[in-house]
Design a protein around this motif. Structure first.
Motif, mmCIF file in Angstrom:
data_model
loop_
_atom_site.group_PDB
_atom_site.id
_atom_site.type_symbol
_atom_site.label_atom_id
_atom_site.label_comp_id
_atom_site.label_asym_id
_atom_site.label_seq_id
_atom_site.Cartn_x
_atom_site.Cartn_y
_atom_site.Cartn_z
ATOM 1 N N LEU A 135 48.777 -55.993 -79.154
ATOM 2 C CA LEU A 135 48.505 -55.166 -78.000
ATOM 3 C C LEU A 135 49.354 -53.891 -77.994
ATOM 4 O O LEU A 135 49.043 -52.928 -77.312
ATOM 5 C CB LEU A 135 48.769 -55.946 -76.711
ATOM 6 C CG LEU A 135 47.864 -57.164 -76.522
ATOM 7 C CD1 LEU A 135 48.244 -57.938 -75.287
ATOM 8 C CD2 LEU A 135 46.410 -56.743 -76.437
ATOM 9 N N ASP A 136 50.410 -53.919 -78.750
ATOM 10 C CA ASP A 136 51.238 -52.705 -78.838
ATOM 11 C C ASP A 136 50.687 -51.791 -79.908
ATOM 12 O O ASP A 136 49.957 -52.208 -80.777
ATOM 13 C CB ASP A 136 52.677 -53.068 -79.204
ATOM 14 C CG ASP A 136 53.266 -54.026 -78.197
ATOM 15 O OD1 ASP A 136 54.149 -54.804 -78.587
ATOM 16 O OD2 ASP A 136 52.807 -54.008 -77.038
ATOM 17 N N PHE A 137 51.113 -50.603 -79.840
ATOM 18 C CA PHE A 137 50.625 -49.655 -80.844
ATOM 19 C C PHE A 137 51.336 -49.841 -82.178
ATOM 20 O O PHE A 137 50.852 -49.401 -83.202
ATOM 21 C CB PHE A 137 50.763 -48.212 -80.342
ATOM 22 C CG PHE A 137 52.200 -47.822 -80.071
ATOM 23 C CD1 PHE A 137 52.982 -47.264 -81.075
ATOM 24 C CD2 PHE A 137 52.758 -47.999 -78.806
ATOM 25 C CE1 PHE A 137 54.294 -46.892 -80.831
ATOM 26 C CE2 PHE A 137 54.073 -47.648 -78.569
ATOM 27 C CZ PHE A 137 54.846 -47.080 -79.572
ATOM 28 N N LYS A 138 52.480 -50.467 -82.121
ATOM 29 C CA LYS A 138 53.156 -50.715 -83.404
ATOM 30 C C LYS A 138 52.734 -52.072 -83.916
ATOM 31 O O LYS A 138 52.139 -52.870 -83.218
ATOM 32 C CB LYS A 138 54.673 -50.652 -83.216
ATOM 33 C CG LYS A 138 55.156 -51.472 -82.046
ATOM 34 C CD LYS A 138 56.618 -51.277 -81.811
ATOM 35 C CE LYS A 138 57.002 -52.257 -80.706
ATOM 36 N NZ LYS A 138 58.103 -52.057 -79.978
ATOM 37 N N ASP A 139 53.079 -52.325 -85.116
ATOM 38 C CA ASP A 139 52.724 -53.597 -85.775
ATOM 39 C C ASP A 139 51.224 -53.857 -85.757
ATOM 40 O O ASP A 139 50.788 -54.971 -85.523
ATOM 41 C CB ASP A 139 53.409 -54.802 -85.113
ATOM 42 C CG ASP A 139 54.920 -54.662 -85.102
ATOM 43 O OD1 ASP A 139 55.543 -55.199 -84.182
ATOM 44 O OD2 ASP A 139 55.453 -54.003 -86.016
ATOM 45 N N GLN A 140 50.503 -52.849 -86.002
ATOM 46 C CA GLN A 140 49.059 -53.073 -85.988
ATOM 47 C C GLN A 140 48.612 -53.711 -87.296
ATOM 48 O O GLN A 140 48.865 -53.178 -88.374
ATOM 49 C CB GLN A 140 48.311 -51.749 -85.787
ATOM 50 C CG GLN A 140 48.211 -51.344 -84.335
ATOM 51 C CD GLN A 140 47.394 -52.329 -83.522
ATOM 52 O OE1 GLN A 140 46.326 -52.736 -83.954
ATOM 53 N NE2 GLN A 140 47.903 -52.716 -82.377
ATOM 54 N N LYS A 141 48.002 -54.866 -87.158
ATOM 55 C CA LYS A 141 47.462 -55.519 -88.344
ATOM 56 C C LYS A 141 45.961 -55.564 -88.186
ATOM 57 O O LYS A 141 45.411 -55.225 -87.140
ATOM 58 C CB LYS A 141 47.982 -56.955 -88.439
ATOM 59 C CG LYS A 141 49.457 -57.101 -88.486
ATOM 60 C CD LYS A 141 49.804 -58.558 -88.715
ATOM 61 C CE LYS A 141 50.416 -59.137 -87.459
ATOM 62 N NZ LYS A 141 51.165 -60.371 -87.705
ATOM 63 N N SER A 142 45.352 -56.087 -89.203
ATOM 64 C CA SER A 142 43.902 -56.275 -89.080
ATOM 65 C C SER A 142 43.644 -57.367 -88.063
ATOM 66 O O SER A 142 44.435 -58.289 -87.900
ATOM 67 C CB SER A 142 43.312 -56.674 -90.429
ATOM 68 O OG SER A 142 43.837 -57.910 -90.844
ATOM 69 N N GLY A 143 42.537 -57.239 -87.448
ATOM 70 C CA GLY A 143 42.239 -58.187 -86.388
ATOM 71 C C GLY A 143 41.458 -59.384 -86.906
ATOM 72 O O GLY A 143 40.962 -59.411 -88.027
#
Lengths: 96, 779
Positions: B446-454
């Motif tokens: 939910l944060d903009f950081k640590d975005q991984k594939s969903g």
């Protein structure tokens, strides 16, 4: 294919599962986690029982067919998924 | 009445026997009878050895006592029983000794018949003619004898008398004699004699005399006369002719015949109902050129159709070949079928891989897995489904420390997790509208950081260890919703603003449709998606189900699926100007505040609420996109969730990161109730679908269930999660009293609400009362 292997591995890894056997129509094991003699014994006996069960179901109503067979015993439960081409057997003991 | 010879020793034996019987029987009369009987039995036979017999006889005669036994009673009187028969001294008695060597049968018989004669003479009156003739024969025989030695005879007579006396003698003597006799007798040869039975009278009409004075006398006389006349006339009368016949017996002749041995063959056919059904059904397939070589599935077809069909079906050479191989087997039995299947299989190579990859195998594998898991999870699932949990009688179960506390608590049932989902943050959960066992969980940061594939996983209740469907997405999943019309369509909203619709029936990774091509797609994360059923659409509006989305770019959009997804703005979330009283939009700087959530009214699908990052909740109309109908201002932070109460049409709940949950009534500008517990942001709230006064909330580190009947200040159930793990989503189940909590580690835990007071009804009135009371207390 990998999916099937994964599923088989998962099945074997579940709690209480003693062994799983997949044999073809002739009785040649395709996949088994038990030793050969036990496998042969299980296959031979369960094959006959499955035939009898299927015969019973179809005698009552020929349009019906056997899809699954579960035998609950004191020590474990044997689950058989029969088919024309193969026979899948899983032996599981009750979880604690 | 033929009389046969009897052995000499016979009488001795007989005597012995008689002596025995003497003991047994009481009356003398009976003695005689038995004697006669015994004698008659021995009336058989033909030969005897003279010498031996005479010897025996002498012995017997020697053995027979020459003196009579005398019995004295207490008075000294001679009470020796006298013989029944006192032979007439005038009658000559035949001797034993003399008679025997010289004579033949007749004399012996006379001797032996003697007792019977004695018997008969005593009862002469009964059988008149019988005895007379007998007597006659005896006398005849006697006369044939002679006068040779009368003296001897008299001597013998004495012997005879003794013999006769001995018949009625005391037992003891006889016994001794008998013993000795028996010894000798054992060694000697015993002959058996067959005797003729007595004459059987078939018709015995005794003469009837009628007195002359009787009435019948005349008739009788006449009859008698008639009879005599008849007899007289009989002799020369032609009416009576003597005639005799003889049948010729043909000469027998033996004839032999020989034939080929009849060979027997055992034949067996199994006839079961299903076998007949199979043959009958497959008959129609026979004509349709079934390829016999395929795995023996249709192997029974030519088999059951039997020989008669062979010529009917013009089959190719390969088929005829297999037919030949089949024709040799017996038709109709499944055992044969099996054998044939094996035979055919041997011809082709057994392909294990084929089996493993067949669809049927996969299906069976899935079923098997579910069955195994059902065994493992049975008590949990039973608790989930509100079924009575029955203990497994076979397995030893440790007595679980079951919480018997009366206070409400959350009982942990199980958790949906697998290796794939570990470490991912659960962002959204939704139930399938049609299948209440199917759960879709979206994983995404939910944060903009640590975005991984969903990741989107479709879990089934029947398999908590591995999801049934796995969809990998490019960016983190932030919103999910199942369609109600097409229950297999799952709309997925992602962090990059893409909306995709997946078909969960197939396991394909690609969605049916993607919004990435759409020009007006969202540019910011899609925070909420909802399929809305727009039945009561106005004229010109679309009918049916529409997908609505709210995104951080400040737009609420309506998506329509024609050939590709098309987007229409429903509302742009402009920041209301608070400076002025009547919200005047500042046209120059149109800043759109990011929308975080929305909720359509359950009854009136025209009205919906939208929560923004500013903390405002706007009530909007579906058909009017320019202005809000109303704005509710109370929250100081972004409103994460806003939900209408499923029971009370005017009440809605909102949660925000300002640690509060606000209960509103849509006609009031100010919230009715404010719930705070702890100083953490509340991420998610949901009304309970069963009870109007219950709702759940999720905040950092805590899961709380509030029950307004009990308290509006404190939550009824507080469940603290493990440190480091934050619950991020909450979902109630519509069917049972369970609640699902998704956390930041990728686990979706299923809890059962325990001991939550069940009011029975939906407690709508209670809620209203609470609200009323609160309102009244405020004023």
């Amino acid at each position: 294919m990998a999916e099937v292997e994964d599923t088989l591995k998962r099945i074997q890894g579940y709690n209480g599962v003693i062994g799983s056997i997949v044999v073809n129509a002739e009785g040649i094991p395709i996949r088994t986690t038990l030793d050969n003699s036990t496998t042969v014994q299980y296959v031979g006996l369960l094959h006959q029982l499955t035939m009898k069960a299927r015969s019973t179901i179809r005698d009552i109503d020929p349009q019906n067919d056997l899809t699954f067979l579960r035998i609950r015993s004191k020590k474990h439960e044997i689950m058989v998924a029969p088919d024309k081409e193969f026979l899948m057997i899983v032996i599981q003991s009750p979880t604690e | 009445m033929s009389n046969t010879t009897v052995k000499q020793k016979r009488p001795a034996l007989k005597v012995a026997k008689s002596s025995k019987t003497l003991n047994v029987s009481s009356g003398v009369f009976r003695v005689n009878k038995s004697i006669s009987k015994t004698i008659n039995h021995s009336f058989s036979g033909k030969s005897f050895s003279s010498g031996g017999d005479s010897r025996v006889l002498d012995k017997s005669s020697a053995q027979t006592p020459k003196h009579t036994v005398q019995v004295f009673d207490e008075h000294g009187q001679d009470v020796a029983p006298r013989p029944l028969y006192n032979p007439d001294p005038g009658v000559l008695q035949p001797k034993q000794g003399k008679i025997f060597p010289a004579q033949d049968t007749s004399s012996w018989t006379t001797m032996t018949d003697f007792p019977s004669v004695a018997f008969q003479t005593t009862n002469a009156s009964n059988t008149g003619p019988f005895t007379r003739s007998f007597f006659g024969s005896i006398s005849a025989s006697r006369t044939s004898q002679t006068l040779e030695s009368v003296t001897d005879e008299t001597k013998d007579l004495l012997v005879k008398q003794d013999l006769s006396n001995s018949l009625s003698d005391v037992q003891a003597r006889r016994e001794e004699v008998q013993e000795q006799v028996r010894e000798d007798v054992l060694d000697s040869v015993v002959d058996c004699y067959l005797t003729e039975t007595e004459t059987i009278w078939l018709l015995d009409i005794p003469t009837v005399s009628v007195s002359e004075d009787s009435e019948d006398a005349e008739a009788v006389k006449e009859r008698n006369n008639a009879y005599t006349e008849l007899c007289k006339n009989r002799l020369g009368n032609d009416k009576y002719v003597e005639r005799s016949m003889q049948t010729f017996n043909g000469a027998p002749k033996t004839k032999e015949v020989q034939c080929d041995s009849i060979t027997m063959v055992d034949k067996a056919v199994m006839s079961t109902i299903w076998d007949m059904y199979d043959s009958f059904c497959n008959k129609s397939d026979v004509s349709g050129n079934t390829v016999v070589s395929d795995q023996g599935n249709k192997a029974d077809v030519p088999d059951s159709s039997s020989m008669s069909k062979l010529d009917l079906n013009p089959k190719g050479p390969e088929q005829s070949k297999s037919m030949v191989s089949i024709s040799s087997t017996v038709s109709g039995s499944s055992a044969q079928l099996e054998k044939m299947a094996c035979v055919l299989l041997v011809e082709e190579e057994p392909d294990h891989e084929l089996i493993l990859q067949s669809d049927k195998f996969k299906q069976d594998l899935a079923v098997m897995e579910r069955v195994i898991l059902a065994n493992i999870f049975q008590p949990k699932l039973a608790a989930y489904r509100q079924l009575p949990v029955i203990e497994d009688p076979d397995c030893v179960r440790m007595a679980m420390g079951s919480k018997n506390s009366p206070s409400p608590f959350l009982e942990h049932l199980w958790a949906f997790e697998c290796g794939l989902t570990m470490g991912r943050n659960v962002s959204s959960m939704t139930w399938n509208k049609k299948n209440p066992d199917l759960l879709a969980v979206g994983y995404g940061q939910l944060d903009f950081k640590d975005q991984k594939s969903g990741l989107v996983c479709c879990w089934s209740l029947k398999n908590p260890t591995w999801p049934d469907r796995i969809f990998h997405c490019e960016s983190g999943v932030t919103a999910l919703d199942f369609s109600a019309c097409n229950a297999n369509q799952l709309a997925v909203g992602m962090y990059d603003g893409t909306i995709a619709i997946y078909n969960v029936q197939a396991a394909e990774q690609t969605p049916i449709i993607d919004s990435s091509d759409c020009s007006k797609m969202h540019t910011c994360p899609v925070w909420q998606l909802r399929w809305i059923d727009h039945e009561s659409g106005l004229a010109g509006e679309d009918k049916g189900e529409i997908l609505i989305s709210v995104s951080a770019d400040g737009r609420i959009c309506k998506w329509v699926h024609y050939k590709c997804l098309e987007c229409v703005d429903l509302m742009t979330l402009k920041t209301p100007d608070l400076a002025t009283n009547h919200m005047k939009w500042n046209r120059t700087i149109s800043a759109l505040s990011p929308g975080l959530c929305f909720d359509f009214h359950s009854n009136d699908s025209n009205i919906y609420l939208a929560g923004t990052e500013d903390g405002y909740i706007h009530k909007c109309s579906y058909s009017y996109k320019e202005e809000y109908l109303e704005t509710y201002i109370a929250h100081k932070g972004p409103v994460y969730k806003v939900t209408w109460s499923p029971f009370c049409p005017d009440v809605f709940l909102s949660c925000s990161s300002d640690w509060t949950i606000q209960l509103w009534r849509q006609d009031l500008q100010r919230p009715v109730l404010c719930f705070t517990s702890g100083q953490k942001a509340v991420f998610d709230i949901m009304w309970s679908p069963h009870c109007a006064t219950v709702f759940g909330s999720v905040s950092e580190g805590k899961v709380e269930i509030w029950d307004l009947r009990i308290s509006s200040l404190d939550p009824t159930i507080v469940s603290v999660t493990c440190p480091g793990v934050n619950p991020t989503g909450l979902l109630f189940t519509s069917e049972t009293d369970c609640v699902l909590v998704g956390d930041s580690e990728g686990k979706v835990t299923v809890y059962k609400l325990r001991n939550l007071t069940d009011g029975g009804s939906t407690q709508v009135e209670t809620l209203e009362d609470v609200i009323q009371s609160t309102l009244s207390s405020q004023h």
